[in-house]
Enzyme design. Structure first.
Site, PDB file in Angstrom:
ATOM      1  N   GLY A   1       0.832  -1.213   0.000  1.00  0.00           N
ATOM      2  CA  GLY A   1       0.000   0.000   0.000  1.00  0.00           C
ATOM      3  C   GLY A   1       0.858   1.251   0.000  1.00  0.00           C
ATOM      4  O   GLY A   1       0.549   2.232   0.671  1.00  0.00           O
TER       5      GLY A   1
ATOM      6  N   SER B   1       1.383   3.299  -2.413  1.00  0.00           N
ATOM      7  CA  SER B   1       1.062   4.246  -3.490  1.00  0.00           C
ATOM      8  C   SER B   1       0.441   5.549  -3.015  1.00  0.00           C
ATOM      9  O   SER B   1       0.526   6.557  -3.701  1.00  0.00           O
ATOM     10  CB  SER B   1       0.117   3.569  -4.489  1.00  0.00           C
ATOM     11  OG  SER B   1      -1.028   3.072  -3.826  1.00  0.00           O
ATOM     12  N   ARG B   2      -0.193   5.512  -1.856  1.00  0.00           N
ATOM     13  CA  ARG B   2      -0.921   6.714  -1.390  1.00  0.00           C
ATOM     14  C   ARG B   2      -0.691   6.901   0.104  1.00  0.00           C
ATOM     15  O   ARG B   2      -0.190   6.026   0.794  1.00  0.00           O
ATOM     16  CB  ARG B   2      -2.430   6.509  -1.592  1.00  0.00           C
ATOM     17  CG  ARG B   2      -2.848   6.411  -3.017  1.00  0.00           C
ATOM     18  CD  ARG B   2      -4.367   6.428  -3.145  1.00  0.00           C
ATOM     19  NE  ARG B   2      -4.974   5.114  -2.987  1.00  0.00           N
ATOM     20  CZ  ARG B   2      -5.925   4.817  -2.102  1.00  0.00           C
ATOM     21  NH1 ARG B   2      -6.379   5.741  -1.271  1.00  0.00           N
ATOM     22  NH2 ARG B   2      -6.419   3.591  -2.033  1.00  0.00           N
TER      23      ARG B   2
ATOM     24  N   VAL C   1      -2.302  -8.049  -1.324  1.00  0.00           N
ATOM     25  CA  VAL C   1      -1.622  -8.643  -0.155  1.00  0.00           C
ATOM     26  C   VAL C   1      -2.404  -9.819   0.436  1.00  0.00           C
ATOM     27  O   VAL C   1      -1.834 -10.641   1.154  1.00  0.00           O
ATOM     28  CB  VAL C   1      -1.344  -7.606   0.972  1.00  0.00           C
ATOM     29  CG1 VAL C   1      -0.356  -6.548   0.535  1.00  0.00           C
ATOM     30  CG2 VAL C   1      -2.635  -6.994   1.500  1.00  0.00           C
TER      31      VAL C   1
ATOM     32  N   ASN D   1       1.888  -2.121   5.359  1.00  0.00           N
ATOM     33  CA  ASN D   1       1.116  -0.888   5.544  1.00  0.00           C
ATOM     34  C   ASN D   1      -0.267  -0.951   4.896  1.00  0.00           C
ATOM     35  O   ASN D   1      -1.159  -0.208   5.297  1.00  0.00           O
ATOM     36  CB  ASN D   1       1.934   0.277   4.946  1.00  0.00           C
ATOM     37  CG  ASN D   1       1.115   1.523   4.759  1.00  0.00           C
ATOM     38  OD1 ASN D   1       0.870   2.267   5.697  1.00  0.00           O
ATOM     39  ND2 ASN D   1       0.647   1.770   3.529  1.00  0.00           N
TER      40      ASN D   1
ATOM     41  N   SER E   1      -2.730   0.411  14.513  1.00  0.00           N
ATOM     42  CA  SER E   1      -3.541   1.633  14.668  1.00  0.00           C
ATOM     43  C   SER E   1      -3.890   1.837  16.132  1.00  0.00           C
ATOM     44  O   SER E   1      -4.012   0.871  16.892  1.00  0.00           O
ATOM     45  CB  SER E   1      -4.838   1.496  13.874  1.00  0.00           C
ATOM     46  OG  SER E   1      -5.734   2.527  14.209  1.00  0.00           O
TER      47      SER E   1
ATOM     48  N   TYR F   1     -11.928  -3.782  11.950  1.00  0.00           N
ATOM     49  CA  TYR F   1     -10.652  -3.058  11.848  1.00  0.00           C
ATOM     50  C   TYR F   1      -9.879  -3.145  13.168  1.00  0.00           C
ATOM     51  O   TYR F   1      -8.661  -3.402  13.178  1.00  0.00           O
ATOM     52  CB  TYR F   1     -10.969  -1.607  11.490  1.00  0.00           C
ATOM     53  CG  TYR F   1      -9.783  -0.721  11.194  1.00  0.00           C
ATOM     54  CD1 TYR F   1      -9.162  -0.746   9.949  1.00  0.00           C
ATOM     55  CD2 TYR F   1      -9.301   0.175  12.149  1.00  0.00           C
ATOM     56  CE1 TYR F   1      -8.096   0.084   9.663  1.00  0.00           C
ATOM     57  CE2 TYR F   1      -8.228   1.013  11.879  1.00  0.00           C
ATOM     58  CZ  TYR F   1      -7.629   0.967  10.630  1.00  0.00           C
ATOM     59  OH  TYR F   1      -6.564   1.789  10.358  1.00  0.00           O
TER      60      TYR F   1
ATOM     61  N   LYS G   1      -6.243  -4.887  13.657  1.00  0.00           N
ATOM     62  CA  LYS G   1      -5.097  -4.083  14.100  1.00  0.00           C
ATOM     63  C   LYS G   1      -4.546  -4.595  15.444  1.00  0.00           C
ATOM     64  O   LYS G   1      -3.326  -4.571  15.666  1.00  0.00           O
ATOM     65  CB  LYS G   1      -5.487  -2.610  14.196  1.00  0.00           C
ATOM     66  CG  LYS G   1      -5.799  -1.974  12.835  1.00  0.00           C
ATOM     67  CD  LYS G   1      -4.592  -2.030  11.904  1.00  0.00           C
ATOM     68  CE  LYS G   1      -4.772  -1.239  10.625  1.00  0.00           C
ATOM     69  NZ  LYS G   1      -3.602  -1.315   9.746  1.00  0.00           N
TER      70      LYS G   1
ATOM     71  N   ILE H   1      -4.389  10.391  11.081  1.00  0.00           N
ATOM     72  CA  ILE H   1      -3.433  10.973  10.135  1.00  0.00           C
ATOM     73  C   ILE H   1      -4.217  11.431   8.896  1.00  0.00           C
ATOM     74  O   ILE H   1      -5.130  10.719   8.452  1.00  0.00           O
ATOM     75  CB  ILE H   1      -2.386   9.898   9.708  1.00  0.00           C
ATOM     76  CG1 ILE H   1      -1.747   9.214  10.938  1.00  0.00           C
ATOM     77  CG2 ILE H   1      -1.345  10.479   8.768  1.00  0.00           C
ATOM     78  CD1 ILE H   1      -0.888  10.080  11.814  1.00  0.00           C
TER      79      ILE H   1
HETATM   80  P1  NDP Z   1      -5.066   4.924   2.204  1.00  0.00           P
HETATM   81  O1  NDP Z   1      -6.506   4.506   2.105  1.00  0.00           O
HETATM   82  O2  NDP Z   1      -4.702   6.333   1.907  1.00  0.00           O
HETATM   83  O3  NDP Z   1      -4.149   3.959   1.261  1.00  0.00           O
HETATM   84  C1  NDP Z   1      -4.302   2.572   1.352  1.00  0.00           C
HETATM   85  C2  NDP Z   1      -3.209   1.893   0.558  1.00  0.00           C
HETATM   86  O4  NDP Z   1      -3.355   0.475   0.694  1.00  0.00           O
HETATM   87  C3  NDP Z   1      -3.253   2.189  -0.924  1.00  0.00           C
HETATM   88  O5  NDP Z   1      -1.948   2.262  -1.409  1.00  0.00           O
HETATM   89  C4  NDP Z   1      -3.971   0.955  -1.497  1.00  0.00           C
HETATM   90  O6  NDP Z   1      -3.637   0.676  -2.852  1.00  0.00           O
HETATM   91  C5  NDP Z   1      -3.397  -0.112  -0.592  1.00  0.00           C
HETATM   92  N1  NDP Z   1      -4.191  -1.349  -0.538  1.00  0.00           N
HETATM   93  C6  NDP Z   1      -5.463  -1.515  -0.111  1.00  0.00           C
HETATM   94  N2  NDP Z   1      -5.830  -2.795  -0.208  1.00  0.00           N
HETATM   95  C7  NDP Z   1      -4.751  -3.483  -0.697  1.00  0.00           C
HETATM   96  C8  NDP Z   1      -4.506  -4.837  -1.038  1.00  0.00           C
HETATM   97  N3  NDP Z   1      -5.435  -5.789  -0.881  1.00  0.00           N
HETATM   98  N4  NDP Z   1      -3.270  -5.168  -1.525  1.00  0.00           N
HETATM   99  C9  NDP Z   1      -2.328  -4.225  -1.718  1.00  0.00           C
HETATM  100  N5  NDP Z   1      -2.503  -2.916  -1.414  1.00  0.00           N
HETATM  101  C10 NDP Z   1      -3.709  -2.556  -0.919  1.00  0.00           C
HETATM  102  O7  NDP Z   1      -4.609   4.486   3.660  1.00  0.00           O
HETATM  103  P2  NDP Z   1      -3.726   5.264   4.765  1.00  0.00           P
HETATM  104  O8  NDP Z   1      -2.502   5.781   4.137  1.00  0.00           O
HETATM  105  O9  NDP Z   1      -4.625   6.167   5.508  1.00  0.00           O
HETATM  106  O10 NDP Z   1      -3.378   4.056   5.741  1.00  0.00           O
HETATM  107  C11 NDP Z   1      -2.215   3.270   5.613  1.00  0.00           C
HETATM  108  C12 NDP Z   1      -2.150   2.314   6.778  1.00  0.00           C
HETATM  109  O11 NDP Z   1      -2.141   3.051   8.001  1.00  0.00           O
HETATM  110  C13 NDP Z   1      -3.346   1.364   6.864  1.00  0.00           C
HETATM  111  O12 NDP Z   1      -2.920   0.100   7.311  1.00  0.00           O
HETATM  112  C14 NDP Z   1      -4.232   2.020   7.899  1.00  0.00           C
HETATM  113  O13 NDP Z   1      -5.060   1.103   8.530  1.00  0.00           O
HETATM  114  C15 NDP Z   1      -3.183   2.594   8.838  1.00  0.00           C
HETATM  115  N6  NDP Z   1      -3.662   3.680   9.664  1.00  0.00           N
HETATM  116  C16 NDP Z   1      -4.139   4.850   9.096  1.00  0.00           C
HETATM  117  C17 NDP Z   1      -4.566   5.871   9.912  1.00  0.00           C
HETATM  118  C18 NDP Z   1      -5.073   7.166   9.366  1.00  0.00           C
HETATM  119  O14 NDP Z   1      -5.493   8.006  10.171  1.00  0.00           O
HETATM  120  N7  NDP Z   1      -5.033   7.411   8.071  1.00  0.00           N
HETATM  121  C19 NDP Z   1      -4.562   5.740  11.367  1.00  0.00           C
HETATM  122  C20 NDP Z   1      -4.048   4.490  11.847  1.00  0.00           C
HETATM  123  C21 NDP Z   1      -3.618   3.508  11.016  1.00  0.00           C
HETATM  124  P3  NDP Z   1      -4.508   1.282  -4.089  1.00  0.00           P
HETATM  125  O15 NDP Z   1      -4.084   2.731  -4.208  1.00  0.00           O
HETATM  126  O16 NDP Z   1      -4.109   0.462  -5.269  1.00  0.00           O
HETATM  127  O17 NDP Z   1      -5.943   1.138  -3.702  1.00  0.00           O
END
Ligand code: NDP
Length: 249
Positions: free
Chosen positions: A14, A16-17, A66, A92, A144, A157, A161, A190
């Protein structure tokens, strides 16, 4: 900070974003060759790669789900064939399928557990073989605050976690003799696509519960990952580093 990982090969699931992109950028800035995993959105992965290359780093995208063991094994084989090793794994990738327990569909439970927890198991299993041979490795699981504090509407979730915390500690014990450390990073709220969809009033309520009085940035989490991946973190294993503005202590 966290020197000593120049030339290492890193995979960020993950990547990419959001938080994953910031982790990719940080590891690349420290001299790692970074693999940016994504599943659905190649444009975001390409943009992450572009940003890294423009800054003088080395990165490439790699598409796989994943939660799919065959795809994970093939992708990690490909990385090792291309780059010679896989030294740093950041689990991630994560999704949410929120809803109260009484109304939660079985598929919402399964999808979140499969991606957020089983995904980390599958990637660690495939990546650890090479790390054991090399007697060096870093596995960092992004958990998380919700896995510690719980949250109504997120039982799937929170369970995934919290499960990552147990996985982290058990793996840390299994791998320590091979100089592979396994740690978690537990972000609070975040600013990413995952949280920007929350209504304004909910975001205000969340801020009111954070002693440092703001949401965090992806770079705050990336800094914690860089510490654990680098030489400064070499004696830290089986721990979870909380990056949450003090909202959970
Ligand atoms: P985003 O929703 O911004 O990005 C999620 C990423 O995961 C993307 O790159 C997406 O790829 C990828 N992804 C989703 N499903 C799969 C899969 N099956 N296989 C491979 N890649 C996958 O998430 P965040 O950046 O907000 O979160 C990142 C991590 O941090 C997560 O584990 C989240 O639970 C954790 N987190 C986030 C918090 C927050 O406040 N944002 C707080 C606490 C924890 P694609 O672009 O191709 O869809």
């Amino acid at each position: 900070m966290s020197a000593g990982i120049k030339g290492k090969v890193a995979l960020v699931t993950g990547g990419s974003r959001g938080i994953g992109r910031a982790i990719c950028q940080r590891l690349a800035a420290l001299g790692c060759r970074v693999y940016i995993n994504f599943v659905a959105n190649p444009a975001a992965a390409e943009e992450t790669q572009r940003l890294i290359v423009a800054a003088g780093g080395q990165a490439e995208g790699i598409r796989f789900d994943v939660a799919d063991g065959e795809q994970v094994t093939a992708a990690i084989k490909q990385i090792i064939a291309e780059a010679g090793s896989l030294d740093i794994l950041v689990n991630n990738a994560g999704i949410t399928r929120d809803g109260l327990l009484a109304r939660m569909k079985d598929s919402d439970w399964d999808e979140v557990l499969d991606t957020n927890l089983k995904g980390a198991f599958l990637c660690a299993k495939a990546a650890s073989r090479g790390m054991m041979k090399n007697r060096w490795g870093r596995i960092i699981n992004i958990t998380s605050v919700i896995g510690f504090a719980g949250n109504a509407g997120q039982i799937n979730y929170a369970a995934a976690k919290a499960g990552l915390v147990g996985l982290t500690k058990a793996m840390a014990r299994e791998f320590a003799s091979r100089q592979i450390t396994v740690n978690g990073v537990a972000p609070g709220y975040i600013v990413t696509d995952m949280t920007s969809s929350l209504p304004e009033d909910i975001q205000e309520k969340i801020k009111a519960e954070i002693p440092l009085a703001s949401l965090g940035a992806p770079e705050d989490v990336a800094g914690a990952v860089a510490y654990l991946a680098g030489e400064d973190g070499r004696y830290v294993t089986g721990q979870v580093l909380h990056v949450n503005g003090g909202m959970y202590m």
